[in-house]
Design an enzyme around this catalytic site. Structure first.
Site, PDB file in Angstrom:
ATOM      1  N   ASP A  32       0.829  -1.222   0.000  1.00 28.91           N
ATOM      2  CA  ASP A  32       0.000   0.000   0.000  1.00 28.91           C
ATOM      3  C   ASP A  32       0.856   1.263   0.000  1.00 28.91           C
ATOM      4  O   ASP A  32       0.736   2.118   0.886  1.00 28.91           O
ATOM      5  CB  ASP A  32      -0.932   0.029   1.223  1.00 28.91           C
ATOM      6  CG  ASP A  32      -1.660  -1.282   1.452  1.00 28.91           C
ATOM      7  OD1 ASP A  32      -2.015  -1.933   0.464  1.00 28.91           O
ATOM      8  OD2 ASP A  32      -1.867  -1.638   2.626  1.00 28.91           O
ATOM      9  N   GLU A 204     -18.572  -9.011  -2.542  1.00 30.62           N
ATOM     10  CA  GLU A 204     -18.170  -8.561  -1.207  1.00 30.62           C
ATOM     11  C   GLU A 204     -17.816  -7.074  -1.174  1.00 30.62           C
ATOM     12  O   GLU A 204     -17.054  -6.643  -0.325  1.00 30.62           O
ATOM     13  CB  GLU A 204     -16.988  -9.400  -0.697  1.00 30.62           C
ATOM     14  CG  GLU A 204     -17.318 -10.884  -0.578  1.00 30.62           C
ATOM     15  CD  GLU A 204     -16.137 -11.697  -0.081  1.00 30.62           C
ATOM     16  OE1 GLU A 204     -14.987 -11.384  -0.460  1.00 30.62           O
ATOM     17  OE2 GLU A 204     -16.373 -12.634   0.686  1.00 30.62           O
TER      18      GLU A 204
END
Length: 440
Positions: A32, A204
């Site tokens: 990230d 999801e």
């Protein structure tokens, strides 16, 4: 362009000898990544994630002079800040982002636990980008069980008037944007802000890692997001808007909040897992930042090694822009190259082409084909339409695709030689990436 291969670091994947030596991590253990250029130095701040060894929290920091060779700096904190820890119980920090307001650096971070929405976005400040950092507490937080956003993955972007905004969010409730007060680094109006992207619960709600960048050449804001599972089939999508608060639409005009279309039909897919011949390839690229450096743009993301997905690495790739204003990503990592005129005779030969299929988010294998100058039925041929702008007519190996894009020099990291790379899209906005395999 001549690429200096002597400065390029060779990959040493799955290297357990460096697990306990952070000074040797270089691009290892990056997850990230948020990016920032300070003077002549590039920085990456990343999530507390590592393979093996003794886990340490605090946000990893690395720096580079060339976006190629990366040096360990340290961690922003020695532990999870107390306010974030008390609210979430988090053992580490996620998805940092750094900006500068005036003479002060602001480091945004997220705290949470996997699969939960009891989450916290905080901010710290410093007069030096390498710290020390002083925690300033909460920017926004969310509570488990409450419907709405998940307070993780903050990114700060500036609109064309220079105002900062925070885009954030993830699975569960989607992606939101809200204005930031540069005097405090916190929200102008406390609250969730405006929803700008969301996916259906049939997948999801798998969208996260938002990043917005404004390109003044096209007068658009570009929203980059990651779809699906960070562990296996992450992929990067993009949409754009004339307004920082949206609506953000993809190449086909689909809004990023559309929950009625098939989930993979929304968002222009620009990068996913791939494999060139003679290599194990890479899987699950995602959670990118975008670095604008003058007229150049780079996508900075993590990616996983295919044979053992526990290992994650930093990749930097050049972004090029189509004439109609869409970003495309190089199929090879950045090695110092830039756009330049390319003669058609230089690119005739055998290519490996990857169709970045929006419906296949696993590792996609390249197809080998020969490009020629002859326009014959059943052959693959190429037409030059600008200094480095080309149309690839793919009539053998693909179902008759006409792909408009850019050719530029690159580095073949699999074969360790210079080559040419191609980034293009067809009339449906489907992306094709490739490299000339006989190199130069």
């Amino acid at each position: 362009m001549s690429i200096n291969k002597d400065i390029l670091p060779k990959d040493h994947l799955y290297d357990e000898s460096i697990i306990d030596n952070e000074q040797l991590w270089t691009t290892n253990n990056v997850h990230d990544p948020g990016s920032f250029k300070d003077g002549d130095t590039y920085y990456v701040f990343s999530t507390d994630a590592q393979v093996g060894g003794t886990f340490k929290p605090g946000i990893q920091i690395r720096k580079s002079k060339d976006l190629i060779n990366w040096q360990w700096v340290g961690r922003a904190f020695s532990e999870v800040p107390k306010e974030a820890k008390d609210w979430t119980g988090a053992e580490g920090l996620w998805a940092p982002d750094v900006v500068k307001y005036g003479d002060t650096y602001y480091l945004y971070y997220a705290a949470s636990q996997f699969g939960k929405t009891q989450s916290f976005i905080g901010v710290a400040t410093s007069k030096n980008i390498e710290g020390p950092w002083e925690d300033q507490g909460e920017v926004f937080k969310t509570k488990q069980g409450e419907e709405g956003p998940n307070a993780i993955d903050p990114n700060i972007t500036f609109d064309k008037k220079g105002k900062p905004w925070m885009v954030y969010g993830s699975f569960f409730g989607g992606i939101y944007v809200s204005e930031i007060n540069p005097e405090t680094g916190k929200l102008v109006h406390y609250g969730r802000g405006k929803l700008i992207a969301k996916r259906h619960q049939s997948v999801e709600g798998a969208i996260e890692g938002p990043y917005i960048v404004y390109n003044p050449d096209f007068d658009y804001y570009y929203l980059f997001v990651s779809y699906d599972s960070l562990f296996s089939n992450y992929n990067i999508r993009v949409a754009r808007s004339k307004n920082i608060e949206g609506p953000y639409v993809d190449f086909n005009g689909h809004e990023m909040t559309d929950l009625f279309l098939p989930p993979n039909d929304v968002g222009m897919k620009i990068l996913g897992g791939y494999k060139f011949k003679g290599s194990e390839g890479w899987v699950a690229p995602g959670h990118n930042s975008v670095l604008q450096d003058g007229d150049d743009y780079y996508i900075i993301h993590h990616i996983r090694a295919a044979k053992d997905k526990r290992w994650h690495y930093l990749h930097v790739r050049k972004i090029v822009w189509t004439e109609d204003g869409w970003p495309l990503v190089s199929p090879e990592r950045y090695a110092g190259e830039g756009e330049e005129p390319v003669e058609i005779e230089e690119i005739i030969g055998i290519w490996e082409i990857i169709n970045v299929d929006k419906n296949n988010n696993n590792q996609i294998l390249s197809k080998e084909l020969k490009l020629s100058l002859q326009k014959m039925i059943g052959t693959n041929y190429v037409e030059r339409i600008g200094e480095n702008r080309y149309i690839f007519y793919l009539n053998n190996g693909f179902p008759s695709e006409v792909v408009d894009g850019i050719v530029m020099p690159g580095w073949d990291w699999e074969k360790w030689c210079g080559t040419y790379v191609f980034m293009g899209k067809n009339i449906k906005g489907e992306v094709f990436l490739g490299k000339l395999i006989n190199g130069y």
